[in-house]
Design an enzyme around this catalytic site. Structure first.
Site, PDB file in Angstrom:
ATOM      1  CE  LYS A 165       3.459   3.545   7.806  1.00 24.56           C
ATOM      2  NZ  LYS A 165       3.315   3.384   9.556  1.00 24.56           N
ATOM      3  CG  PHE A 203      -0.088   6.273  14.427  1.00 20.57           C
ATOM      4  CD1 PHE A 203      -1.464   6.733  14.480  1.00 20.57           C
ATOM      5  CD2 PHE A 203       0.327   5.296  13.559  1.00 20.57           C
ATOM      6  CE1 PHE A 203      -2.362   6.321  13.402  1.00 20.57           C
ATOM      7  CE2 PHE A 203      -0.485   5.031  12.603  1.00 20.57           C
ATOM      8  CZ  PHE A 203      -1.781   5.468  12.450  1.00 20.57           C
ATOM      9  CG  ASP A 263       4.304  -0.212  16.017  1.00 19.73           C
ATOM     10  OD1 ASP A 263       4.767  -0.355  14.868  1.00 19.73           O
ATOM     11  OD2 ASP A 263       2.943   0.350  16.196  1.00 19.73           O
TER      12      ASP A 263
HETATM   13  C1  LIG Z   1       1.984   3.114   9.718  1.00 20.87           C
HETATM   14  C2  LIG Z   1       1.878   2.691  11.386  1.00 20.87           C
HETATM   15  C3  LIG Z   1       1.254   1.706  11.841  1.00 20.87           C
HETATM   16  C4  LIG Z   1      -0.127   0.905  11.406  1.00 20.87           C
HETATM   17  O1  LIG Z   1       0.358   0.459   9.768  1.00 20.87           O
HETATM   18  P1  LIG Z   1      -0.808   0.397   8.736  1.00 20.87           P
HETATM   19  O2  LIG Z   1      -0.150  -0.154   7.788  1.00 20.87           O
HETATM   20  O3  LIG Z   1      -1.216   1.842   8.036  1.00 20.87           O
HETATM   21  O4  LIG Z   1      -2.084  -0.230   9.312  1.00 20.87           O
HETATM   22  C5  LIG Z   1       1.349   1.237  13.135  1.00 20.87           C
HETATM   23  N1  LIG Z   1       2.390   1.652  13.835  1.00 20.87           N
HETATM   24  C6  LIG Z   1       3.272   2.525  13.285  1.00 20.87           C
HETATM   25  C7  LIG Z   1       4.283   3.050  14.325  1.00 20.87           C
HETATM   26  C8  LIG Z   1       3.259   3.142  12.219  1.00 20.87           C
HETATM   27  O5  LIG Z   1       3.826   4.123  11.771  1.00 20.87           O
END
Ligand SMILES: *Cc1c(COP(=O)(O)O)cnc(C)c1O
Length: 400
Positions: free
Chosen positions: A254, A140, A225
């Site tokens: 985040k 994701f 990520d």
């Molecule tokens: C939440 C998340 C994203 C995307 O972040 P947004 O601020 O919602 O665009 C990308 N990678 C990971 C691992 C995430 O948990």
């Protein structure tokens, strides 16, 4: 207005791209949230780990208010007095020489992809527009057209093609598959050190280390990520540190604002991030003074309240107690720090009904991928609050 009235309006006027629990929150503080009907809940999701510092942290709130009174947006056409200090403090906190500020997590991933491609053409010598990036199944990385192009979740992808080319997907947790997929055109491997959205999937021990070695050996960038796993959630500043790995690039988001504002960033050393030249990449709001002031305070809280240590200690305690619960429904309890997944057997009938039952007992948790309940409270939680929650969770996991 009560809960049902708010829900009715939301359903009528808003796109239905979420299926939230039916709780309408009007205020929050620390680990607690309060709904419009006067109920109080323990937040065990933390806005997908965006509020690691706890809801409405006073120090971050104050930084936001003070900065909002001065100047909020200059655009990068002009400089501002917050961004340089944000860069410097972020570098000192993370150990990376430079950063690139964006807004959402998906934008940070997009930026990392662009940088990896530029590096491939300008440094590695890959023929122009031939760069490949290796990703993992179950990933994701956001909801943009490029990041869903390499999603393996049909729901995220199927109705949204055509897709961005240049990505290959191999099974998560399988380093040999990465080795096989690397070609002379490979620019990068892009992975989550723990897959949060896939259901708190922890790869086999040694995987990240092996991937980092393969990348180094083959002149390929390793991009982690850490938008969900980073910034202290797993008991380290970055989850990659559990295996002593230092990726070439890390994406964060985040908790970089403690939940006050969308702020994300790409972290890398100067040899890499220095490759961008003026005009090649940008964002109107990226690096604005309000974001930078909030980010500085958010990092300050992570550091000074020792939230990594706290997540480590309390996460181990919480996981151990959860795994002691005698429940026929539980297949596995797994986690690192305060990112914990309780996977249920398929026969349990899905995690949603357990989340509803937790809500009725004052705990908000969200199912992920049907069979996993994620427990990821703000890192400012204390042992007494965990001890308050455990009997309720135990009761719910023992429902028939
Ligand atoms: C939440 C998340 C994203 C995307 O972040 P947004 O601020 O919602 O665009 C990308 N990678 C990971 C691992 C995430 O948990």
């Amino acid at each position: 207005m009560n809960t049902n009235q708010f829900i009715e309006i939301e359903e009528q006027y808003g796109a239905h791209n979420y299926h939230p629990l039916d709780v309408v929150i009007e205020r929050a503080e620390g680990v607690w949230v309060y709904d419009v009907d006067g109920n109080k809940f323990l937040d065990c999701l933390s806005a997908y780990s965006a509020v690691n510092q706890g809801h409405v942290h006073p120090r971050i709130l104050n930084a936001m208010i003070e900065q909002a009174k001065k100047v909020t947006l200059t655009s990068r056409a002009f400089r501002n007095d917050q961004l340089p200090m944000f860069y410097k403090e972020l570098s000192e906190f993370t150990g990376y020489e430079m950063s690139l500020p964006m807004n959402s997590g998906a934008e940070a991933v997009e930026s990392a992809i662009k940088l990896a491609r530029k590096w491939a053409y300008r440094v590695k010598g890959v023929p122009r527009h031939q760069a490949e990036i290796i990703t993992a199944s179950g990933n994701f990385h956001g909801r943009t057209t490029t990041t869903i192009s390499f999603s393996t979740e049909p729901l995220y992808r199927d109705d949204f093609g055509p897709f961005t080319p240049g990505f290959l997907t191999v099974p998560y947790g399988d380093a040999a598959a990465i080795e096989k997929a690397i070609t002379p055109n490979t620019a990068a491997v892009l992975l989550e050190p723990i897959q949060g959205e896939a259901g708190v999937i922890i790869p086999p021990a040694g995987y990240l280390k092996k991937v980092a070695e393969l990348c180094k050996k083959n002149n390929v960038l390793f991009i982690a990520d850490e938008i969900q796993t980073g910034l202290c959630r797993t008991g380290r500043i970055f989850a990659s540190q559990h295996e002593g790995v230092r990726p070439d690039m890390i994406t964060i988001g985040k908790a970089l604002s403690g939940g006050f504002y969308p702020i994300s960033a790409v972290l890398a050393d100067a040899a890499l991030l220095g490759l961008f030249t003026p005009g090649e990449h940008g964002s109107t709001f990226g690096g604005n003074p309000l974001a930078a002031a909030i980010g500085r305070a958010a990092i300050g809280v992570l550091r000074e309240e020792k939230l990594a240590e706290r997540a480590d200690e309390l996460g181990n305690y919480f996981s151990e107690r959860l795994s002691e619960i005698p429940s026929k429904h539980v297949k596995e309890v797994r986690g690192r720090g305060l990112l914990i997944g309780v996977e249920l057997h398929p026969a349990a009938g899905g995690a949603r009904r357990f989340c509803e039952a937790l809500k009725a007992r004052g705990i908000l948790a969200k199912e992920t991928h049907d069979h996993v309940i994620r427990f990821a409270p703000p890192l400012v939680i204390d042992k007494d609050t965990i001890d308050w929650a455990l009997p309720k969770i135990s009761e719910v996991l023992q429902l028939s």
